[in-house]
Design a protein around this motif. Structure first.
Motif, PDB file in Angstrom:
ATOM      1  N   PHE A 287     -55.160  -4.905 -14.466  1.00  0.00           N
ATOM      2  CA  PHE A 287     -54.321  -5.944 -15.064  1.00  0.00           C
ATOM      3  C   PHE A 287     -53.223  -5.291 -15.895  1.00  0.00           C
ATOM      4  O   PHE A 287     -53.194  -4.065 -16.070  1.00  0.00           O
ATOM      5  CB  PHE A 287     -55.164  -6.886 -15.928  1.00  0.00           C
ATOM      6  CG  PHE A 287     -55.946  -6.210 -17.025  1.00  0.00           C
ATOM      7  CD1 PHE A 287     -55.397  -6.029 -18.294  1.00  0.00           C
ATOM      8  CD2 PHE A 287     -57.235  -5.761 -16.800  1.00  0.00           C
ATOM      9  CE1 PHE A 287     -56.119  -5.424 -19.303  1.00  0.00           C
ATOM     10  CE2 PHE A 287     -57.971  -5.142 -17.803  1.00  0.00           C
ATOM     11  CZ  PHE A 287     -57.415  -4.971 -19.060  1.00  0.00           C
ATOM     12  N   ILE A 288     -52.314  -6.118 -16.388  1.00  0.00           N
ATOM     13  CA  ILE A 288     -51.222  -5.635 -17.230  1.00  0.00           C
ATOM     14  C   ILE A 288     -51.300  -6.307 -18.599  1.00  0.00           C
ATOM     15  O   ILE A 288     -51.402  -7.536 -18.697  1.00  0.00           O
ATOM     16  CB  ILE A 288     -49.849  -5.903 -16.578  1.00  0.00           C
ATOM     17  CG1 ILE A 288     -49.734  -5.090 -15.283  1.00  0.00           C
ATOM     18  CG2 ILE A 288     -48.705  -5.540 -17.538  1.00  0.00           C
ATOM     19  CD1 ILE A 288     -48.444  -5.318 -14.525  1.00  0.00           C
ATOM     20  N   ALA A 289     -51.263  -5.487 -19.642  1.00  0.00           N
ATOM     21  CA  ALA A 289     -51.255  -5.965 -21.020  1.00  0.00           C
ATOM     22  C   ALA A 289     -49.942  -5.534 -21.679  1.00  0.00           C
ATOM     23  O   ALA A 289     -49.421  -4.457 -21.377  1.00  0.00           O
ATOM     24  CB  ALA A 289     -52.453  -5.397 -21.786  1.00  0.00           C
ATOM     25  N   PRO A 290     -49.385  -6.333 -22.587  1.00  0.00           N
ATOM     26  CA  PRO A 290     -48.094  -6.012 -23.210  1.00  0.00           C
ATOM     27  C   PRO A 290     -48.234  -4.939 -24.292  1.00  0.00           C
ATOM     28  O   PRO A 290     -48.010  -5.194 -25.491  1.00  0.00           O
ATOM     29  CB  PRO A 290     -47.652  -7.358 -23.787  1.00  0.00           C
ATOM     30  CG  PRO A 290     -48.936  -8.047 -24.126  1.00  0.00           C
ATOM     31  CD  PRO A 290     -49.913  -7.636 -23.052  1.00  0.00           C
ATOM     32  N   LEU A 291     -48.556  -3.730 -23.893  1.00  0.00           N
ATOM     33  CA  LEU A 291     -48.827  -2.674 -24.858  1.00  0.00           C
ATOM     34  C   LEU A 291     -47.598  -2.315 -25.680  1.00  0.00           C
ATOM     35  O   LEU A 291     -47.710  -1.997 -26.867  1.00  0.00           O
ATOM     36  CB  LEU A 291     -49.358  -1.435 -24.128  1.00  0.00           C
ATOM     37  CG  LEU A 291     -50.629  -1.630 -23.283  1.00  0.00           C
ATOM     38  CD1 LEU A 291     -51.074  -0.302 -22.698  1.00  0.00           C
ATOM     39  CD2 LEU A 291     -51.735  -2.281 -24.087  1.00  0.00           C
ATOM     40  N   LYS A 292     -46.413  -2.369 -25.073  1.00  0.00           N
ATOM     41  CA  LYS A 292     -45.193  -1.996 -25.809  1.00  0.00           C
ATOM     42  C   LYS A 292     -44.919  -2.944 -26.963  1.00  0.00           C
ATOM     43  O   LYS A 292     -44.356  -2.547 -27.988  1.00  0.00           O
ATOM     44  CB  LYS A 292     -44.001  -1.959 -24.847  1.00  0.00           C
ATOM     45  CG  LYS A 292     -43.930  -0.696 -24.009  1.00  0.00           C
ATOM     46  CD  LYS A 292     -42.604  -0.603 -23.282  1.00  0.00           C
ATOM     47  CE  LYS A 292     -42.457   0.738 -22.596  1.00  0.00           C
ATOM     48  NZ  LYS A 292     -41.133   0.864 -21.924  1.00  0.00           N
TER      49      LYS A 292
END
Length: 377
Positions: A287-292
């Motif tokens: 999955f993709i998490a908004p780490l930035k």
């Protein structure tokens, strides 16, 4: 024909609190010249969380984590049965027990259990504990007064090989594994659970497992070396105090398990592009998490997963985690079997403090549940 072994991923553990003050004092030195393991001298597999960091030219950071602590729900299980994926297939009556023996250099080892899918395998082995030197080393390792590895007193060094259909190619590479042991009476019981970074075991494979070496360090020497290294920020390592070497070979009768499941995703918050693939021993999730969004120039986001099963936090079922701080992509494996269609898991991503490991902010979460178990054939 000789069959060469591949080395496991070398794993490191979080820094013990007892020496944290010294490490913080030398933080700059340590960051510029990290404490590391000396090649061929120090290889440790731990039960605590492990972080391996790689930096590319594009400053992409990959973090691999392993969390095989014992969960209260299965803490009374022994060997690989502590893994919830293994426990589920045993609950369903799928055969894993063996009684294969191999003798090398006067040492007989018995393989008592083995189970695999295309991406994961686990086994139990045992031998008679009749070596006074080994008894002494194990007593030191299990001491509650340990400094460096006090939380890994049941970690075991083991060199393995895994072969398919009598091929000369060892496929035991690109793998994260945990190896533990326990002592009962005069028997040494060992267990290994290993996950490949991709599907490597063919569906109809006839597998052969090789144990090449079991080794032990002197725990007192290892602790002393770590304390000295923490004062200087220098590399450290100790030679093995005892080694059992040979080529213990076991031809496995069982084919890899092929059951899969349809996985339903729900209750999603701040996470995107979720994909899950479930087999009989584990579920791989991407999955993709908004780490930035949770990063600053002073502190990039350090993602860590908190895992809940049916609303209760569990610590033993998150086996690997790989994250990319630039793209926010995260891949992890949890011990959710495709045969388990009742449990609801919650994946929560937190930004944590680099030193204490404590959660700073919640990044996002989602839930998943296997809805239908089926065979891939």
């Amino acid at each position: 024909m000789d069959k060469k072994k591949n080395e496991n991923i070398i794993q490191e553990k979080e820094i013990p609190k007892e020496v944290m003050e010294k490490l913080v004092q030398n933080r700059k030195s340590i960051l510029n010249n990290p404490i590391k393991q000396e090649k061929k001298k120090f290889k440790m597999r731990y039960k605590k969380q492990i972080i391996i960091t790689f930096t590319t030219a594009a400053a992409v950071i990959l973090i691999a984590m392993i969390n095989p602590q014992i969960n209260t729900a299965i803490k009374n299980a022994l060997g690989i049965s502590q893994d919830s994926g293994v426990a589920m297939i045993e609950k369903k009556g799928i055969q894993s027990e063996l009684n294969l023996t191999s003798t090398q250099n006067g040492r007989e080892i018995t393989l008592t259990k083995f189970v695999s899918t295309k991406k994961k395998f686990a086994f139990d082995y045992q031998f008679k504990l009749d070596d006074e030197k080994l008894k002494e080393l194990l007593e030191k390792q299990s001491s509650p007064d340990r400094v460096f590895t006090k939380n890994a007193t049941d970690a075991q060094h083991i060199d393995l090989g895994l072969f398919v259909d009598d091929s000369d190619e060892d496929i035991f590479g690109g793998v994260s594994s945990q190896s533990t042991f326990r002592i009962e009476g005069d028997i040494f019981y060992g267990s290994v659970v290993a996950t490949f970074n991709r599907e490597k075991i063919p569906e109809d494979a006839k597998l052969t497992l090789h144990i090449y070496k079991l080794s032990w360090q002197d725990a007192e020497e290892l602790d002393q070396a770590f304390i000295e290294a923490s004062n200087t920020g220098s590399p450290f390592g100790v030679d093995n105090a005892l080694e059992y070497e040979g080529d213990w070979r076991f031809d496995i009768d069982y084919k890899p398990l092929t059951q899969t499941a349809d996985t339903q995703i729900s209750n999603v918050n701040n996470i995107t592009d979720i994909k899950a693939t479930s087999d009989a021993l584990q579920t791989t999730i991407r999955f993709i998490a908004p780490l930035k969004e949770f990063s600053t120039p002073e502190k990039p986001c350090t993602p860590r997963i908190t895992l809940y099963k049916d609303g209760i936090e569990v610590e033993n079922q998150l086996f690997t985690q790989i994250s990319n701080s630039e793209t926010g992509e995260i891949e992890l494996s949890i011990s959710l079997s495709s045969l388990d269609t009742t449990s609801v898991y919650k994946i929560q991503v937190n930004d944590v403090d680099n030193f204490s490991g404590e959660a700073i902010k919640e990044v996002g979460f989602f839930e998943l549940q296997n809805k239908e178990s089926k065979s891939s054939k």
